[in-house]
Structures are given as C-alpha cells and as structure tokens.
Scaffold this motif. Structure first.
Motif: not given
Lengths: 218, 218
Positions: A59-60, A67-68, A71, A160, A163-164, A201, B10, B15, B19, B22-23, B26-27, B29-31, B33, B124, B128, B132
């Motif tokens: 899912w992730h 989202i990405l 890129h 990721l 990293w976390m 990272l 996050a 991070f 970085l 924009r990225l 995004q990252l 947000f992705l962390v 969720i 985001l 985006q 979403v």
C-alpha cells in the motif's frame, strides 16, 4: 475437492455452491491473498514499534507512486505502475520474504517465487491468471519505465523507514554503507532526482554512524 | 519550525535541510501516512487472529479493484478507481476509524474527516494537495462510476472477512441481518452481480445464525 484447493484459506468457510464459477474463483483468490498481511518484512515502521508486513508495504509503495510519479525520468502510466507494486510481493505468501541483505536466501529466491506465482495465480480464471502473471513478470524483468519506477519505489520506501529508525536494517551485521548504496542504486535507473535524495540520506546516515563504514582498503 | 510542522512524524528524524523543497514536502507526507498502518478497524483478518488495519484494508480494496473491475455495471478507469481506494481512509490518521454499525460516532464523522483532510493534505505541495483532495471528495460524493465502484469495494471487503469469520462484526450487539443488508446495499449502485453475491452471503450468514434476525413485527 481437487488437490489444489486443499489448504486454501477460503476452504475454512467455503462459499455457497451456487455462486457464479468465475466470481467464486475471484473471491477465492481475494481471500487467499489476505495472507499477505501476515508476511513480515525486516523494515521497522515509522509510526510504531513493530516490523512492517507485505500488505502495508505494498500500500505504501502504491501511495508513493501516486505522489512521486513526476520524478520518473521517463513518462509512466501511473495506474499501471500502481498495479505492479500492488501485486509484486504476492508470491511471498508461499515463498516468504527474502531480506535484501540476505544473499544466501537470495540464491534460490527466483525459483521459489516462480513456483509460488504458478500456484497462487492459477486460482484466478485463466485469462486473469495470465494478465496478473504478465504484470508480475514485468515487475521482475524491470525493463519498462513503469517496472523501473515500481522497483525504485520498492527500494526507496525501506530506505525512508531506515532513515526514520536512524539505521533500521542498515545495522544488519556485516552490511556496510557501500552495500546499501549498491543495493539501492537501481533507484537511479528510474529517477535521477530520487536517487540523488536517496543517496543523500544514505550518506548522511553513514556520517551519523547509522550504518557501518566499509573496512579501509590496504 | 512552523506550528503545522510540530508533531509531524517526519520531525522525529528530520530530513537534511538541503533536500529539494518540493520533494521534502512529498517525503514528509509519505512518512506521515505511515500512521495508517496503526489505525485498527473492527474487521477480523481471514489469515490470522487479529483485527485489520487501514493500510492493509486499503491494499486489499485496491487488489479487489484489479480483479473485480469487470463486474462494474458502468465502464470504469481501473487506475483511477485504485487511487480512490488507496487514499479514501487517509483522513482516519487524524479522525480515527468510525465503525460502520456505530451510529453515534457516525453523526460528526464527516466534519471530523474534513478537518483531517485539510490538515493532512496541506503537507503536500499545493497542486498535489488540491489533486488528492479532489480524489478524496470524489470518493466521498459517490457520484462517478469510479467512486461508486470504490465504495462498493469498501463495503464488500469487510463482508468477505465477516463471512470468513462466520459472523465478525455482524455479531455487533443490536445489529440485525436487515441492518447489514441496508448498510451493504450501496454495492448494488455499482454492480448488480456483486450485490447479488454479497446478499447471498449475508442471507446465508443469517440462516446459519451468524447475524441476528430482525425482531418479528406485530
């Protein structure tokens, strides 16, 4: 009951016999893959103190594609790429998870996974079994832009999480930061910008001591 | 650090500052969720003895779209429908899960979820966040064929898990088989064949005593 049907999850509570055959096969498959939720990976979750399972991981990855996708160095079909990541780990239901840094388990990984694919996808109606197998083969072969990007997500997501966790599986005994960079380099086949960020990272993690420096040469 | 960023997942392991902005968003947000993996639903898994979480549920719905799309009464865009189910429960990260048969919690559910959407999607980049949010609104409004089918999967999947568990949440105190049929009837707005099968399972479950018969009238 044929031999193939013995041991299927759906047989624990068989569907009524009068269900349409095609739908019966589809629901049997959809119940069987509930097992993906029980296959544990090495990656630690960011949100709580336990390991991730394959369904959560899949899912992730799918959300990462949503989202990405911008890129990707090549244009990709987002819906198709999502389908690749949704089902890329299904074979682990029968073949188990093979940790990225476990080269012994990796040696017969492909054979075990092909046997698992044959068994699992055959639960579906024949036309769908073929279609799902083509998607899985596409992911594994990593030739199309969609498959390259899907594979990049599969490598970036645990990065990721590591990293976390300030290390996570980077701390696997015997693994060095160079090993991590080598295993993650496929991200660069799909996206220069994501690989630049991923390497950043990994490098920073090495600087902070979250992964082991390579033994100095000479 | 702005107020909105405080308390974000996050921020536990920020991070590197260099970085790309924009990225970075995004990252982040992705962390954030990753928390969907910790939101427990009422549904029991078929594969093991524990409740399902939202990330597993969302993955399962996405696989159901891949396999069952042919049952939609109207043509649907599979990739788009998958995106709807992937993110339909994200708001529960801040708003929590609202059980289907809990009408008290259901009364302010929409307001809580809109507030959660505002907070979560704003992590985001603005373009985006808008996209979403449109997808989430589309799912909630249930007007497009894709949204109707996505909602049907959201109702059919726990029905399958309840069938496998020989009752599951059908056994919720005060809930009758008629309540179950009423809550699941939206499946029929997307697919006559899937609703026929769903109703068959509910009826059979009632016959076997896995749900309560309605109190006889008169």
């Amino acid at each position: 009951m044929s031999d193939e049907r013995r041991g299927l999850l759906a047989e624990k509570t068989p569907f009524p016999d009068d269900l349409d055959d095609r739908l019966h096969a589809q629901l049997t498959f959809l119940v069987e893959i509930d097992q993906l939720k029980t296959i544990l990976r090495q990656s630690p979750l960011a949100a709580t103190d336990r390991r991730e399972n394959d369904a959560e991981h899949s899912w992730h990855l799918a959300m990462m594609v949503v989202i990405l996708a911008e890129h990707s160095d090549e244009p990709i079909d987002v819906g198709h790429t999502i389908q690749l990541v949704l089902l890329h780990d299904l074979v682990e239901i029968y073949a188990g998870d093979t940790p990225l840094y476990d080269s012994a388990a990796g040696s017969d990984q492909h054979d075990r996974e092909v046997a698992a694919a044959d068994k699992l996808f055959s639960l579906l109606p024949a036309d769908q079994a073929r279609r799902v197998r083509l998607l899985w083969d596409e992911f594994e072969e990593r030739r199309t832009p969609e498959a390259k990007f899907a594979k990049a997500m599969d490598r970036l997501q645990p990065l990721l999480l590591n990293w976390m966790a300030r290390g996570g599986t980077w701390r696997t005994p015997g693994v060095t930061a160079d090993d991590v960079r080598a295993r993650k380099a496929v991200i660069g086949e799909a996206s220069a910008s994501l690989w630049r960020a991923g390497r950043r990272l990994i490098d920073e993690g090495e600087t902070r001591g979250w992964s082991r420096r390579a033994t100095p040469q000479g």
